[in-house]
Design a protein around this motif. Structure first.
Motif, PDB file in Angstrom:
ATOM      1  N   LYS A  33       0.826  -1.207   0.000  1.00 27.10           N
ATOM      2  CA  LYS A  33       0.000   0.000   0.000  1.00 27.10           C
ATOM      3  C   LYS A  33       0.859   1.254   0.000  1.00 27.10           C
ATOM      4  N   GLN A  34       2.007   1.200   0.653  1.00 30.34           N
ATOM      5  CA  GLN A  34       2.918   2.339   0.654  1.00 30.34           C
ATOM      6  C   GLN A  34       3.470   2.587  -0.752  1.00 30.34           C
ATOM      7  N   ARG A  35       3.723   1.506  -1.483  1.00 30.49           N
ATOM      8  CA  ARG A  35       4.275   1.642  -2.837  1.00 30.49           C
ATOM      9  C   ARG A  35       3.221   1.986  -3.877  1.00 30.49           C
ATOM     10  N   TYR A  36       2.046   1.346  -3.789  1.00 30.23           N
ATOM     11  CA  TYR A  36       1.100   1.390  -4.907  1.00 30.23           C
ATOM     12  C   TYR A  36      -0.308   1.851  -4.538  1.00 30.23           C
ATOM     13  N   GLY A  37      -0.536   2.278  -3.302  1.00 28.77           N
ATOM     14  CA  GLY A  37      -1.857   2.776  -2.936  1.00 28.77           C
ATOM     15  C   GLY A  37      -2.929   1.703  -3.035  1.00 28.77           C
ATOM     16  N   ASP A  38      -3.998   2.002  -3.766  1.00 29.46           N
ATOM     17  CA  ASP A  38      -5.129   1.073  -3.897  1.00 29.46           C
ATOM     18  C   ASP A  38      -5.103   0.284  -5.208  1.00 29.46           C
ATOM     19  N   HIS A  39      -3.971   0.259  -5.886  1.00 34.46           N
ATOM     20  CA  HIS A  39      -3.878  -0.508  -7.136  1.00 34.46           C
ATOM     21  C   HIS A  39      -4.222  -1.977  -6.872  1.00 34.46           C
ATOM     22  N   PRO A  40      -4.911  -2.648  -7.799  1.00 30.01           N
ATOM     23  CA  PRO A  40      -5.272  -4.060  -7.595  1.00 30.01           C
ATOM     24  C   PRO A  40      -4.081  -4.975  -7.307  1.00 30.01           C
ATOM     25  N   PHE A  41      -2.891  -4.562  -7.707  1.00 33.62           N
ATOM     26  CA  PHE A  41      -1.697  -5.372  -7.472  1.00 33.62           C
ATOM     27  C   PHE A  41      -1.423  -5.570  -5.987  1.00 33.62           C
TER      28      PHE A  41
END
Length: 451
Positions: free
Chosen positions: A172-180
């Protein structure tokens, strides 16, 4: 008189010198075929008759933006091989066992993967069971409910583990809410998944177009392609399997402290943007990463494990994403030395750019990289897994065969450039999971967002 190993290894003048390393042997040409079938399935077949076996890896892009997609996908993967219109669970297991075969399914935010192997004489049966599941899996209500309950239990336990907490926070720190970031669904979401939702997901998303099947083993190339074409004739659809949208680049910034009351250890996870295997800088980056923290004799391990004793395990690794790659540093430390360990990690990151790996360091990690690659691809299983990972980037056997040459040609100057470009401390973000009350010393270092 029998001599000990120590006595054999010494002379009157001291230890016997080690013999010089021989020339690193580069992988020979691999007999293979890479083609796309009429249903859109890409097929890579490699003839490697080292043992009378065959390895199979199927990658189906399996992305979804629905918040409940990961829960449904986990249940699907757990129940895909529990029954078809022609075989129940026992029938699947029996047919596979008769030819020394095995099939397993797993899912992540990027893809549904099916792995298997069999005696070469049982390749037909392995394909038949696989395509039977792909085209006619039934997801019987009782099987779905049983596996769903098991998943809920496993996920509940996993989510209590500090490593899982750290991984989720880092994503979450890297990509927020992205599905990944949805690598593990909530147990509560899994509990809501119905058998009909799983069946609908299979119909909509288990598709051949855009998928890749890798087969490695004691098989003829053209014959194997014909077998696969015939076996998958009934698996078709106009739509393509769904790929994940591109990820945002990881940008440097503060580390986030995630409070875990009562924790006696801290989990440090730090990450920075890297480049994919197709980038011309990749080989130099791979060697720079090995020198920093990618193997046991790396600078990071020598510092915080061997010299300071802050941790038992520390590493730096390249993580490959759908659209690129990132660098990941991970280690666990006692709470009282967490700040000191972070200070040393930042020091080693800066030192790698300012005091780059020497020629001897580069030669050492080069030998390690080439040797590890050749070892990992010397078995049918290892080669199949490597090709399955490369296939996601559109790469194949040629890239794998040529990579030792690229590593051999990297210069110390190129590694130094990669060290300076990718390992600057300011490029990193990440998380620390621990008891905030025991980690007040982090305030003195700065760059950590405290709760």
């Amino acid at each position: 008189m029998t001599r000990t190993a120590e006595e054999i290894g010494r002379t009157a003048l001291g230890p016997r010198p080690l013999p010089p390393l021989g020339d690193q042997r580069v992988a020979a040409d691999i007999a293979s075929v890479d083609t796309v079938l009429s249903n859109g399935l890409r097929v890579i077949v490699v003839h490697q008759p080292t043992v009378p076996m065959v390895e199979l890896r199927l990658r189906i892009p399996f992305a979804g933006t629905d918040p409940l997609h990961s829960a449904r996908a986990e249940v699907l993967a757990a129940t895909l091989l529990t029954g078809t219109a022609r075989r129940d669970r026992v029938g699947i297991d029996t047919d596979l066992a008769l030819v020394g075969a095995d099939l397993t399914a797993a899912v992540d935010p990027e893809r549904l993967g099916i792995s298997g192997n069999a005696l070469a004489t049982g390749f037909d049966t392995l394909l038949d069971v696989l395509t039977d599941a792909l085209t006619a899996a039934t997801y019987a209500d009782d099987e779905v409910l049983r596996e769903r309950a098991r998943l809920v239990e496993r996920i509940t336990v996993a989510r209590s583990q500090p490593g899982t907490i750290a991984r989720e926070a880092l994503q979450k720190q890297r990509y927020g809410d992205h599905p990944f970031t949805r690598e593990m669904p909530d147990a509560a979401d899994v509990e809501t998944v119905s058998p009909e939702e799983v069946r609908e997901l299979h119909r909509a998303a288990v598709l051949p177009r855009g998928s890749v099947l890798v087969v490695v083993g004691d098989v003829g190339l053209d014959a194997a392609v014909r077998q696969i074409e015939a076996a998958t004739a009934g698996w078709s659809a106009a739509a393509s399997a769904v790929e994940l949208p591109d990820l945002p680049d990881v940008t440097g910034g503060e580390l986030l402290l995630v409070h875990r009351p009562g924790a006696v250890q801290s989990q440090l996870r730090m990450s920075a943007q890297a480049v994919s295997r197709t980038d011309p800088r990749y080989a130099a980056l791979q060697l720079a990463n090995l020198a920093f923290g990618g193997f046991f004799s790396s600078r990071l391990v020598e510092n915080i494990r061997e010299d300071k004793g802050y941790t038992y395990h520390a590493r730096s690794a390249l993580e490959f994403t759908p659209s690129g790659a990132t660098l990941l540093i991970d280690t666990d430390t006692a709470s009282e030395v967490t700040a000191a360990a972070l200070l040393e990690i930042r020091y080693e990151l800066g030192r790698l750019g300012l005091v780059p790996p020497s020629s001897s360091e580069v030669d050492t990690v080069r030998e390690y990289a080439i040797g590890s690659l050749l070892i990992s691809t010397s078995s049918q299983s290892g080669l199949a897994s490597q090709l399955g990972a490369l296939a996601a980037l559109g790469l194949g056997v040629d890239w794998l065969v040529d990579h030792p040459r690229r590593l051999a040609e990297v210069t110390a100057a190129e590694v130094a450039d990669a060290a300076l470009e990718f390992f600057a401390p300011s490029h990193y973000t990440g998380v620390i999971v621990g008891d905030a009350g025991k980690l007040e010393a982090l305030r003195a270092l700065g760059g950590v967002l405290m709760p």
